[in-house]
Design a protein around this motif. Structure first.
Motif, PDB file in Angstrom:
ATOM      1  N   VAL A   7      25.727  37.171  40.224  1.00  0.00           N
ATOM      2  CA  VAL A   7      24.934  38.236  39.796  1.00  0.00           C
ATOM      3  C   VAL A   7      23.935  37.963  38.847  1.00  0.00           C
ATOM      4  CG1 VAL A   7      27.727  38.908  38.940  1.00  0.00           C
ATOM      5  CG2 VAL A   7      26.153  38.027  37.072  1.00  0.00           C
ATOM      6  N   ARG A   8      23.147  39.319  39.069  1.00  0.00           N
ATOM      7  CA  ARG A   8      22.388  39.062  39.003  1.00  0.00           C
ATOM      8  C   ARG A   8      22.039  39.876  37.619  1.00  0.00           C
ATOM      9  NH1 ARG A   8      18.608  36.797  42.245  1.00  0.00           N
ATOM     10  NH2 ARG A   8      16.654  37.369  40.704  1.00  0.00           N
ATOM     11  N   GLU A 115      30.285  46.036  35.293  1.00  0.00           N
ATOM     12  CA  GLU A 115      31.227  46.093  35.963  1.00  0.00           C
ATOM     13  C   GLU A 115      31.407  44.637  37.622  1.00  0.00           C
ATOM     14  OE1 GLU A 115      31.006  50.146  34.521  1.00  0.00           O
ATOM     15  OE2 GLU A 115      29.262  48.330  35.271  1.00  0.00           O
ATOM     16  N   ASP A 116      30.500  43.782  36.805  1.00  0.00           N
ATOM     17  CA  ASP A 116      29.786  42.702  37.719  1.00  0.00           C
ATOM     18  C   ASP A 116      30.270  41.923  37.304  1.00  0.00           C
ATOM     19  OD1 ASP A 116      28.157  43.956  39.273  1.00  0.00           O
ATOM     20  OD2 ASP A 116      26.502  43.271  38.591  1.00  0.00           O
ATOM     21  N   LEU A 117      30.865  41.892  36.360  1.00  0.00           N
ATOM     22  CA  LEU A 117      32.034  41.147  35.023  1.00  0.00           C
ATOM     23  C   LEU A 117      33.162  40.976  35.312  1.00  0.00           C
ATOM     24  CD1 LEU A 117      30.144  40.065  31.759  1.00  0.00           C
ATOM     25  CD2 LEU A 117      29.963  39.249  34.053  1.00  0.00           C
ATOM     26  N   ALA A 162      19.800  35.088  38.788  1.00  0.00           N
ATOM     27  CA  ALA A 162      21.010  34.780  39.650  1.00  0.00           C
ATOM     28  C   ALA A 162      21.708  33.859  38.434  1.00  0.00           C
ATOM     29  CB  ALA A 162      20.438  34.542  40.696  1.00  0.00           C
ATOM     30  N   LEU A 163      22.720  34.296  38.498  1.00  0.00           N
ATOM     31  CA  LEU A 163      24.005  33.910  36.949  1.00  0.00           C
ATOM     32  C   LEU A 163      25.086  33.339  38.360  1.00  0.00           C
ATOM     33  CD1 LEU A 163      24.165  35.283  34.107  1.00  0.00           C
ATOM     34  CD2 LEU A 163      22.767  33.246  34.648  1.00  0.00           C
ATOM     35  N   ARG A 164      25.500  32.110  38.572  1.00  0.00           N
ATOM     36  CA  ARG A 164      26.863  31.384  39.407  1.00  0.00           C
ATOM     37  C   ARG A 164      28.225  31.205  38.281  1.00  0.00           C
ATOM     38  NH1 ARG A 164      25.821  30.117  44.422  1.00  0.00           N
ATOM     39  NH2 ARG A 164      27.095  28.616  44.873  1.00  0.00           N
ATOM     40  N   PHE A 165      29.144  31.661  38.478  1.00  0.00           N
ATOM     41  CA  PHE A 165      30.216  32.079  37.611  1.00  0.00           C
ATOM     42  C   PHE A 165      31.538  31.490  38.667  1.00  0.00           C
ATOM     43  CE2 PHE A 165      29.274  36.126  37.442  1.00  0.00           C
ATOM     44  CZ  PHE A 165      30.332  36.497  37.786  1.00  0.00           C
ATOM     45  N   ASP A 166      32.667  30.987  37.759  1.00  0.00           N
ATOM     46  CA  ASP A 166      33.986  30.707  38.861  1.00  0.00           C
ATOM     47  C   ASP A 166      34.524  31.795  38.610  1.00  0.00           C
ATOM     48  OD1 ASP A 166      36.398  30.000  39.406  1.00  0.00           O
ATOM     49  OD2 ASP A 166      37.678  29.615  37.182  1.00  0.00           O
ATOM     50  N   THR A 167      35.316  32.298  40.415  1.00  0.00           N
ATOM     51  CA  THR A 167      36.216  33.734  39.642  1.00  0.00           C
ATOM     52  C   THR A 167      36.812  33.314  39.812  1.00  0.00           C
ATOM     53  OG1 THR A 167      36.736  32.776  42.548  1.00  0.00           O
ATOM     54  CG2 THR A 167      34.254  33.999  41.520  1.00  0.00           C
ATOM     55  N   ARG A 227      36.009  44.282  26.429  1.00  0.00           N
ATOM     56  CA  ARG A 227      35.550  43.104  26.620  1.00  0.00           C
ATOM     57  C   ARG A 227      33.855  44.515  26.939  1.00  0.00           C
ATOM     58  NH1 ARG A 227      35.953  37.635  27.486  1.00  0.00           N
ATOM     59  NH2 ARG A 227      38.742  37.782  27.671  1.00  0.00           N
ATOM     60  N   ALA A 228      33.960  45.114  27.488  1.00  0.00           N
ATOM     61  CA  ALA A 228      33.070  45.957  27.622  1.00  0.00           C
ATOM     62  C   ALA A 228      31.730  46.736  26.132  1.00  0.00           C
ATOM     63  CB  ALA A 228      33.116  47.363  28.192  1.00  0.00           C
TER      64      ALA A 228
END
Length: 324
Positions: A7-8, A115-117, A162-167, A227-228
């Motif tokens: 995600v950005r 929404e991305d999270l 750019a952030l990369r994380f576990d889905t 969490r929003a």
């Protein structure tokens, strides 16, 4: 194993230049100089105290880094951002110190669209692991490069990083609740957080990552939509009445906040809390810990936790689903 999500994120750096005698301020951000004032308005509300000088820092978890979580935006779908701020000491030695010979701190700030999270049910731990390795552009006080050289020739700053994380964070959280964090304690604490801000007191010294994981386990027992508009911190020496909603601190003594010691489940402070706790225990009996987390994570409608009162919010939807 699923591929990590990308995600950005917008970003900012708050600190002070070498040999500077002024106040801390935003020195670089993803919007460029025109965005400094706006991003300072995002970062400062996430700072809940002043760090002690590094030579007299406190116990693990109380000293730096401090990690805090927050939000910004006006509530519209395209303007909801979830944020994380990481405050740590500058690097580079005496060349980065201020005009009084003090080692400054650097706060790295990132925010991502809610929404991305929510699409991947990302939590506190996921976000921390995503930003931890990110080196922000130089041109500010010691963010990993030689500060003097950076000041002379600041690098071009990308608009976002750019952030990369576990889905798939839920199985890990379920294991944490089953094996390390007592489910009953976490459930009671989450239920209490529905109606009152929580001051967590650790049983023993705990490092920042352990504190993040414990808070993440608690928050996983609330509908994800909260969490929003959530605030949390690994250490807040000066918590305010309403924020952070969940944090580690010394017992503040504020009548507006509830002190919860690790391992000692709080009594539900309201009917809302009692009802939520009962639903959590019932749902876990029916579908197990992971099933309980999946049920809660499916409720992604953004909502805010009330201050000083109860609220159904997305909890009512979770209750009907869990019981139906």
């Amino acid at each position: 194993m699923p591929e990590p999500a990308t995600v950005r994120a917008r970003w900012a750096v708050l600190s002070k230049p070498p040999a500077d005698g002024g106040d801390y301020r935003v020195l670089a951000c993803s919007a460029g100089p025109a965005g400094f004032r706006e991003f300072e308005g995002f970062v400062r509300p996430m700072m809940f105290g002043t760090p002690l000088q590094w030579s007299v820092a406190g116990e693990p978890g109380e000293n730096l880094p401090w990690i805090s979580y927050g939000f910004s935006g006006d509530g519209r779908r395209s303007h909801r951002w979830v944020s994380i701020a990481v405050t740590d000491w500058s690097v580079g030695g005496p060349a980065t110190w201020d005009s009084a010979g003090r080692r400054p701190v650097v706060t790295r700030y990132f925010d991502v669209r809610f929404e991305d999270l929510a699409r991947h049910r990302a939590g506190l731990t996921t976000l921390w692991r995503a930003v931890r390795p990110v080196v922000l552009p130089p041109g500010s006080a010691a963010v990993g490069e030689d500060a003097a050289a950076a000041a002379e020739e600041p690098a071009a700053a990308p608009e976002q990083v750019a952030l990369r994380f576990d889905t798939e964070p839920l199985p890990r959280l379920a294991g944490l609740l089953d094996e390390e964090v007592d489910f009953g304690w976490a459930a009671a604490t989450a239920a209490a957080a529905l109606t009152v801000p929580i001051d967590l007191v650790a049983r023993t010294s705990r490092y920042a990552l352990t504190r993040i994981e414990t808070m993440d386990a608690v928050l996983a027992l609330l509908p994800y939509g909260y969490r929003a508009q959530l605030t949390a911190a690994t250490w807040a020496p000066e918590p305010r009445a309403a924020h952070p909603r969940l944090c580690y601190t010394s017992a503040s003594g504020s009548s507006a906040r509830l002190t919860v010691r690790e391992g000692t489940a709080p009594k539900p402070p309201s009917e809302t809390a009692r009802a939520h706790l009962a639903r959590l225990l019932m749902l876990r009996d029916r579908v197990g810990t992971l099933g309980c987390l999946q049920e809660l994570a499916s409720v992604v409608e953004p909502a805010s936790l009330p201050f000083g009162g109860g609220s159904d919010g997305p909890r009512a939807r979770f209750g009907r689903t869990g019981e139906g």
